[in-house]
Structure formats: structure tokens, C-alpha cells
Write a protein that holds these residues in place. Structure first.
Motif, PDB file in Angstrom:
ATOM      1  N   SER A  65      -6.649  -5.689  12.488  1.00 45.72           N
ATOM      2  CA  SER A  65      -6.284  -6.927  13.184  1.00 45.72           C
ATOM      3  C   SER A  65      -5.263  -7.730  12.380  1.00 45.72           C
ATOM      4  CB  SER A  65      -7.534  -7.781  13.434  1.00 45.72           C
ATOM      5  OG  SER A  65      -8.440  -7.107  14.290  1.00 45.72           O
ATOM      6  N   ALA A  66      -5.469  -7.782  11.062  1.00 48.34           N
ATOM      7  CA  ALA A  66      -4.552  -8.544  10.206  1.00 48.34           C
ATOM      8  C   ALA A  66      -3.206  -7.841  10.061  1.00 48.34           C
ATOM      9  CB  ALA A  66      -5.179  -8.757   8.829  1.00 48.34           C
ATOM     10  N   GLY A  67      -3.227  -6.511  10.047  1.00 46.81           N
ATOM     11  CA  GLY A  67      -1.992  -5.737   9.968  1.00 46.81           C
ATOM     12  C   GLY A  67      -1.280  -5.797   8.633  1.00 46.81           C
ATOM     13  N   LYS A  68      -1.980  -6.179   7.576  1.00 46.94           N
ATOM     14  CA  LYS A  68      -1.334  -6.320   6.268  1.00 46.94           C
ATOM     15  C   LYS A  68      -1.598  -5.147   5.330  1.00 46.94           C
ATOM     16  CE  LYS A  68      -1.194 -11.360   6.321  1.00 46.94           C
ATOM     17  NZ  LYS A  68      -1.576 -12.616   5.630  1.00 46.94           N
ATOM     18  N   LEU A  69      -2.524  -4.273   5.705  1.00 44.88           N
ATOM     19  CA  LEU A  69      -2.831  -3.102   4.895  1.00 44.88           C
ATOM     20  C   LEU A  69      -2.779  -1.844   5.749  1.00 44.88           C
ATOM     21  CD1 LEU A  69      -5.900  -4.219   2.701  1.00 44.88           C
ATOM     22  CD2 LEU A  69      -3.546  -3.865   1.924  1.00 44.88           C
ATOM     23  N   GLY A  70      -2.201  -0.794   5.182  1.00 44.98           N
ATOM     24  CA  GLY A  70      -2.232   0.495   5.840  1.00 44.98           C
ATOM     25  C   GLY A  70      -3.512   1.222   5.483  1.00 44.98           C
ATOM     26  N   PRO A  71      -3.726   2.405   6.033  1.00 46.04           N
ATOM     27  CA  PRO A  71      -4.959   3.155   5.766  1.00 46.04           C
ATOM     28  C   PRO A  71      -5.236   3.389   4.281  1.00 46.04           C
ATOM     29  CG  PRO A  71      -3.789   4.110   7.608  1.00 46.04           C
ATOM     30  CD  PRO A  71      -2.882   3.074   7.037  1.00 46.04           C
TER      31      PRO A  71
END
Length: 264
Positions: free
Chosen positions: A121-127
């Protein structure tokens, strides 16, 4: 045999003072009070007293862990670390962690799933960034892998679309090449896939409204700074030092030559 002659409640909720033969003996949590029937008239031998004190010590550790886990999700490892910092023995820590798991206060699987959902949801970290954070929190690798199944390719692409736009705008004061390098480096650090990052940057460039003057304005600023730095040089040596500086900053050498010709 020592006998409980008085029980008084402390100011702290859930805490009680126990008196044996009219003398203060120890304080206990309400759970220990009830479990061991520590009410007026109860007789206790020395073995029972030591058992009660051990139970109280265990309950103290449990209460501290419970407070730590309240209001924010915690992992088994985080609880263990906190109790170890407070000086508790490993055997007691394992006992407390087990109780918290049994009471559904902590749940590493739920923690991992929630963290992945929040990261998406935040979109600031990748897997890979999420994986690293969960490893730091002490989550088992198999649990991490199961939770990351929910972080799908489309989620990563959507996050990168937003992140690339934000970072390129943030780095707009640099040369176009350097802005892309800094953006790529930042996103790699955050755990996104390199190929997806490159594709997102390419897509952004294809769709952006081109500012023809931005690259030149950035070059003019950085070239002027370099020219002042090497003002004591002249001729070919001066030009080489300026060109070398600007090349490291990612500017096209043809554009640099144009700036030097205009300066002359």
C-alpha cells in the motif's frame, strides 16, 4: 507453617502485597494471587513460597512483554530481544514467548502478512526490501516466502510508476543521466527489481513532457562552478578538467563542448 494474614492492594492496578504472620513477605500479580489462592488463612511451606516467587518473576516478564506488544505488532524475536535486554534468562524468555503465542498476542505469520500488505500500500519498498525488513524482525524465512507471494508483479510495477516519477523530479537538478542513476540506486536499495526499475524509468521518459532547457540549465550551473574551480588553468588543460568534471556528472560531452565554445 507461615500463614497469609493480610492481603492489601497496591496503587498499581492488579498488584497485591502479601503478609505472612503479620509481616510483609512479597508482592504478586493478581493472576499469581488467584492461581496460588493467596488469601487470608492460606498456609504456605518454604517450597510453596519459592514456587510462588518464581511464578511472580515469570508473570513480571510476561507483563512487561505484554506491554511491549500492546499497540504495535511484535514478532517472537523482537519480544525475545527486549526481554534479553532486561536481563531475563533464555529459558524464561522462551516460556514467555510461548505464552504470548498461545494467548494470540503475537503471531509471526500474521505479522509478516500484515507487513507485506502495508508495504504494498505504501509503495516504498520492493519485495527484497520487505524481505530484508522481515528478516531483521526475526521472521522465519519460510514464513517470509509465504507472505511475499501476495506481493505480485503488478504491485511492484504500480509502486515503481509512482516512485520513479517522484525520485526523478526530486533529482531534476542533476544531469538527466545522473538523475536516472540516483533514482535507480535508491530503488535498488529499497528492494525493487533492476529490470523493472529500468523499464519504469524508460516509460516515464517516453511519457514525460520534455523540458528542452532543463538539461542545459543544469549544465550551465555545474559548468560555471567547474570553471571557477579551475580558473587558474587555461587552454587545453582548463577544458579537459572542466570536461572531466562534467562527464563524471553525466553530461553529454557534445553539450559540454557547446558550452565551452559559447564561453570562448
Amino acid at each position: 507453617m507461615p500463614t497469609v494474614t493480610k492481603v492489601t492492594q497496591q496503587r498499581r492496578a492488579g498488584r497485591y502485597n502479601i503478609y505472612l504472620d503479620d509481616e510483609y513477605a512479597f508482592a504478586v500479580d493478581e493472576k499469581v494471587l488467584i492461581t496460588y489462592n493467596l488469601f487470608k488463612g492460606t498456609e504456605l511451606d518454604e517450597t510453596e513460597i519459592e514456587t510462588i516467587k518464581a511464578a511472580e518473576f515469570s508473570q513480571k516478564a510476561y507483563t512487561q512483554a505484554l506491554v511491549y506488544a500492546t499497540g504495535q505488532m511484535r514478532t517472537s524475536k523482537q519480544i525475545s530481544r527486549k526481554l534479553k535486554e532486561r536481563g531475563y534468562e533464555t529459558s524464561l524468555i522462551k516460556e514467555v514467548v510461548k505464552r504470548l503465542n498461545d494467548d494470540h498476542v503475537i503471531d509471526d505469520e500474521a505479522y509478516a502478512q500484515t507487513y507485506v500488505d502495508q508495504a504494498k500500500s505504501a509503495g516504498k519498498l520492493g519485495p527484497r526490501g520487505v524481505q530484508f525488513k522481515l528478516q531483521q524482525a526475526g521472521i522465519d524465512q519460510f514464513i517470509i516466502e509465504d507472505a511475499l507471494v501476495a506481493y505480485e508483479l503488478d504491485d511492484q510495477i504500480a509502486a515503481l510508476t509512482t516512485r520513479v516519477a517522484s525520485l526523478l523530479e526530486k533529482n531534476a537538478r542533476y544531469s538527466k543521466f545522473m538523475a536516472e542513476q540516483k533514482t535507480q540506486q535508491k530503488l535498488l536499495q529499497q528492494g525493487f527489481d533492476l529490470n523493472l526499475i529500468k523499464q519504469a524509468i524508460q516509460d516515464y521518459r517516453l511519457n514525460e513532457t520534455t523540458d528542452e532547457t532543463l538539461e542545459w540549465d543544469n549544465l550551465d550551473r555545474d559548468a560555471s562552478i567547474a570553471a571557477n574551480r579551475y580558473a587558474d588553468y587555461s587552454g587545453w588543460e582548463f577544458k579537459q578538467k572542466v570536461k572531466s568534471t562534467l562527464y563524471r556528472k553525466g553530461y553529454d560531452l557534445n553539450l559540454v563542448d557547446k558550452w565551452l565554445r559559447q564561453r570562448d
